[in-house]
Design an enzyme around this catalytic site. Structure first.
Site, mmCIF file in Angstrom:
data_model
loop_
_atom_site.group_PDB
_atom_site.id
_atom_site.type_symbol
_atom_site.label_atom_id
_atom_site.label_comp_id
_atom_site.label_asym_id
_atom_site.label_seq_id
_atom_site.Cartn_x
_atom_site.Cartn_y
_atom_site.Cartn_z
ATOM 1 C CB THR A 134 -5.427 19.808 20.915
ATOM 2 O OG1 THR A 134 -5.958 18.831 20.029
ATOM 3 C CG2 THR A 134 -6.604 20.656 21.386
ATOM 4 C CD GLU A 136 -8.856 16.159 19.868
ATOM 5 O OE1 GLU A 136 -10.026 16.190 20.267
ATOM 6 O OE2 GLU A 136 -8.042 15.284 20.210
ATOM 7 C CE1 TYR A 160 -8.403 18.625 25.546
ATOM 8 C CE2 TYR A 160 -8.663 17.690 23.345
ATOM 9 C CZ TYR A 160 -7.851 18.206 24.344
ATOM 10 O OH TYR A 160 -6.489 18.303 24.139
ATOM 11 C CE LYS A 164 -5.674 22.486 25.179
ATOM 12 N NZ LYS A 164 -4.681 22.621 26.287
HETATM 13 P P1 NAD Z 1 -2.836 14.488 30.667
HETATM 14 O O1 NAD Z 1 -4.304 14.395 30.913
HETATM 15 O O2 NAD Z 1 -2.026 13.241 30.574
HETATM 16 O O3 NAD Z 1 -2.162 15.386 31.807
HETATM 17 C C1 NAD Z 1 -2.728 16.572 32.270
HETATM 18 C C2 NAD Z 1 -2.002 16.996 33.533
HETATM 19 O O4 NAD Z 1 -2.586 18.231 33.987
HETATM 20 C C3 NAD Z 1 -2.135 15.994 34.680
HETATM 21 O O5 NAD Z 1 -0.875 15.819 35.307
HETATM 22 C C4 NAD Z 1 -3.127 16.652 35.626
HETATM 23 O O6 NAD Z 1 -2.931 16.304 36.992
HETATM 24 C C5 NAD Z 1 -2.837 18.127 35.383
HETATM 25 N N1 NAD Z 1 -4.010 18.981 35.701
HETATM 26 C C6 NAD Z 1 -5.299 18.785 35.309
HETATM 27 N N2 NAD Z 1 -6.075 19.767 35.807
HETATM 28 C C7 NAD Z 1 -5.258 20.593 36.517
HETATM 29 C C8 NAD Z 1 -5.471 21.785 37.252
HETATM 30 N N3 NAD Z 1 -6.705 22.324 37.379
HETATM 31 N N4 NAD Z 1 -4.409 22.391 37.819
HETATM 32 C C9 NAD Z 1 -3.160 21.851 37.713
HETATM 33 N N5 NAD Z 1 -2.907 20.717 37.035
HETATM 34 C C10 NAD Z 1 -3.944 20.098 36.448
HETATM 35 O O7 NAD Z 1 -2.700 15.379 29.345
HETATM 36 P P2 NAD Z 1 -1.643 15.271 28.142
HETATM 37 O O8 NAD Z 1 -2.128 14.294 27.162
HETATM 38 O O9 NAD Z 1 -0.279 15.173 28.703
HETATM 39 O O10 NAD Z 1 -1.844 16.722 27.505
HETATM 40 C C11 NAD Z 1 -1.090 17.843 27.976
HETATM 41 C C12 NAD Z 1 -1.498 19.070 27.188
HETATM 42 O O11 NAD Z 1 -1.262 18.843 25.792
HETATM 43 C C13 NAD Z 1 -2.971 19.417 27.302
HETATM 44 O O12 NAD Z 1 -3.088 20.807 27.352
HETATM 45 C C14 NAD Z 1 -3.592 18.860 26.029
HETATM 46 O O13 NAD Z 1 -4.723 19.614 25.652
HETATM 47 C C15 NAD Z 1 -2.453 19.046 25.053
HETATM 48 N N6 NAD Z 1 -2.406 18.095 23.910
HETATM 49 C C16 NAD Z 1 -2.474 16.748 24.129
HETATM 50 C C17 NAD Z 1 -2.376 15.873 23.047
HETATM 51 C C18 NAD Z 1 -2.394 14.373 23.237
HETATM 52 O O14 NAD Z 1 -2.411 13.639 22.240
HETATM 53 N N7 NAD Z 1 -2.361 13.864 24.446
HETATM 54 C C19 NAD Z 1 -2.223 16.380 21.743
HETATM 55 C C20 NAD Z 1 -2.156 17.770 21.558
HETATM 56 C C21 NAD Z 1 -2.239 18.612 22.655
HETATM 57 P P1 TYD Z 2 -8.242 9.135 21.777
HETATM 58 O O1 TYD Z 2 -6.987 8.422 22.142
HETATM 59 O O2 TYD Z 2 -9.306 9.288 22.816
HETATM 60 O O3 TYD Z 2 -7.791 10.556 21.189
HETATM 61 P P2 TYD Z 2 -8.692 11.724 20.460
HETATM 62 O O4 TYD Z 2 -10.132 11.420 20.629
HETATM 63 O O5 TYD Z 2 -8.287 12.934 21.226
HETATM 64 O O6 TYD Z 2 -8.237 11.725 19.046
HETATM 65 O O7 TYD Z 2 -8.897 8.398 20.524
HETATM 66 C C1 TYD Z 2 -8.191 8.212 19.312
HETATM 67 C C2 TYD Z 2 -9.173 7.642 18.312
HETATM 68 O O8 TYD Z 2 -9.558 6.320 18.733
HETATM 69 C C3 TYD Z 2 -10.466 8.433 18.186
HETATM 70 O O9 TYD Z 2 -10.908 8.429 16.831
HETATM 71 C C4 TYD Z 2 -11.453 7.660 19.052
HETATM 72 C C5 TYD Z 2 -10.960 6.226 18.917
HETATM 73 N N1 TYD Z 2 -11.187 5.375 20.116
HETATM 74 C C6 TYD Z 2 -11.813 4.119 19.978
HETATM 75 O O10 TYD Z 2 -12.206 3.712 18.866
HETATM 76 N N2 TYD Z 2 -11.996 3.370 21.098
HETATM 77 C C7 TYD Z 2 -11.595 3.779 22.338
HETATM 78 O O11 TYD Z 2 -11.827 3.041 23.333
HETATM 79 C C8 TYD Z 2 -10.930 5.040 22.453
HETATM 80 C C9 TYD Z 2 -10.467 5.537 23.790
HETATM 81 C C10 TYD Z 2 -10.750 5.790 21.306
#
Ligand code: NAD
Ligand code: TYD
Length: 354
Positions: A134, A136, A160, A164
């Protein structure tokens, strides 16, 4: 590469990656390893669950024995690692779970890959370990500072992002120490179908539908760079096949939004698609106590990926958000299944005294 282990494939981004690989590469065998935590949902993969090139294994990446067994059983030659705990607010309440899965889980997977690949006559030849991370990890930008590049110093602030960052360091250490062919990518905020409604966009769409308050943290001034999830999956596909080993690539949308402006777009879109008069849901906006350590701004410079591999986001934000809102409104059963059971307790714990 033929046998690809994708971890976290039942989650939000992972399900888009699994679907893409199963559909686009019938010659590959895709093994989806997922623990099915609250965030994992096999309903995300309904369309491909019966395909002959797809296998699901329920398990925990921290289970080192199981990881080793999977490498033997399926002769894994490529790993795309997405399994993680992914929500900042949860990490503030329960940092240990994040260290366990994100740090120790990644290490367990790396060590299994190392032992099994080093034991082969060809060793690391034709192998690849691709770790999804990420933006972040880079910390927070000021409103007027330049974007995160691949050279930006790591400066994580939440449990978090700290977990990461640690996992990214382990992945690079396995390249530098053992010669494992690794790649790391750092992506900005994703949005789109199948995202768990703890994250801003699906949470707010669902709350508007139920006329629940929309909890805006602080003044709503924080900025995020939003990328449509299928564009991320396309970047992962490209980098997995053509990215250079030991490199880092930033992936982002060049699409920065102040939270409050984004929230207004969501409200307007949901109201329009529900047939409500404009302004119907404006009164749901509720300013609440800010998130502890809330990073002011994230924004990614993804020029390296464009210059090396020609990747660019394909979807304009207006189109992406319209598609996304439409998807959640058309798939209310998916949302209702997820928000039954434990979800109300999560919601109350997270927002009760905010
Ligand atoms: P998510 O929380 O939707 O999904 C995570 C998945 O991992 C779930 O299916 C969960 O069951 C599985 N999981 C959790 N712990 C586990 C374990 N111990 N063993 C096996 N499986 C496990 O997450 P996401 O938003 O799809 O993110 C996926 C990846 O991308 C993560 O590594 C996250 O850090 C990264 N990422 C996410 C975003 C975003 O905006 N969502 C952005 C950049 C990077
Ligand atoms: P989020 O979707 O949790 O992603 P991240 O914190 O990983 O960027 O949040 C996106 C932005 O929205 C973040 O600045 C926090 C804000 N936020 C709210 O204002 N209210 C909420 O209920 C949530 C979940 C997030």
């Amino acid at each position: 590469m033929k046998n690809i282990l994708i971890t976290g494939g039942a989650g939000f981004i992972g399900s888009h990656v699994v679907r893409r690989f199963v559909e686009n590469y019938p010659d590959y065998r895709i093994i989806n390893l997922d623990k099915l935590t609250y965030a994992g949902n096999l309903a995300n993969l309904k369309e491909i669950e019966d395909r002959p090139n797809y296998t699901f294994v329920k398990g925990d990446i921290c289970d080192f024995e199981l990881m080793c067994e999977l490498f033997d059983r399926y002769d894994i030659d490529g790993v795309i690692h997405l399994a993680a705990e992914s929500h900042v607010d949860r990490s503030i309440k329960d940092p240990f779970t994040f260290a366990r899965t994100n740090v120790l889980g990644t290490l367990s997977l790396l060590q299994a890959a190392r032992l099994k690949w080093e034991a082969k006559p060809e060793k690391y030849e034709g192998k690849r370990f691709y770790h999804i991370s990420t933006d972040e990890v880079y910390g927070a930008l000021e409103f007027d500072s330049t974007l995160f590049t691949e050279d930006t110093k790591y400066d994580p602030h939440s449990p978090y992002s700290a977990s990461k960052a640690s996992s990214d360091h382990f992945v690079r250490a396995f390249h530098d120490t053992y010669g494992m062919p690794t790649i790391v990518t750092n992506c900005s905020n994703n949005y789109g179908p199948y995202q768990f409604p703890e994250k801003l966009i699906p949470l707010f769409i669902n709350n508007i539908r139920h006329r629940r308050p929309l909890p805006v943290y602080g003044k709503g001034e924080n900025v995020r760079d939003w990328l449509y999830v299928e564009d991320h999956a396309r970047a992962i596909d490209l980098i997995f096949h053509r990215g250079r080993v030991a490199e880092t690539y930033n992936i982002g949308g060049f699409n920065e939004w102040r939270n409050i402006d984004l929230i207004k777009v969501i409200i307007k879109t949901v109201d329009r698609l529900l047939g409500n008069a404009e302004g119907t849901s404006d009164d749901l906006i509720t300013y609440v106590t800010d998130r502890a350590g809330h990073d002011l701004r994230y924004a990614i410079d993804s020029r390296k990926l464009k210059e090396e591999l020609g990747w660019e986001p394909s979807l304009q934000f207006e189109e992406g958000i319209e598609k996304t809102v439409r998807w959640y409104l058309d798939n209310q059963e998916w949302m209702d299944n997820i928000t039954s059971g434990e979800y109300e307790k999560y919601y109350e714990d997270m927002y009760k005294n905010r």
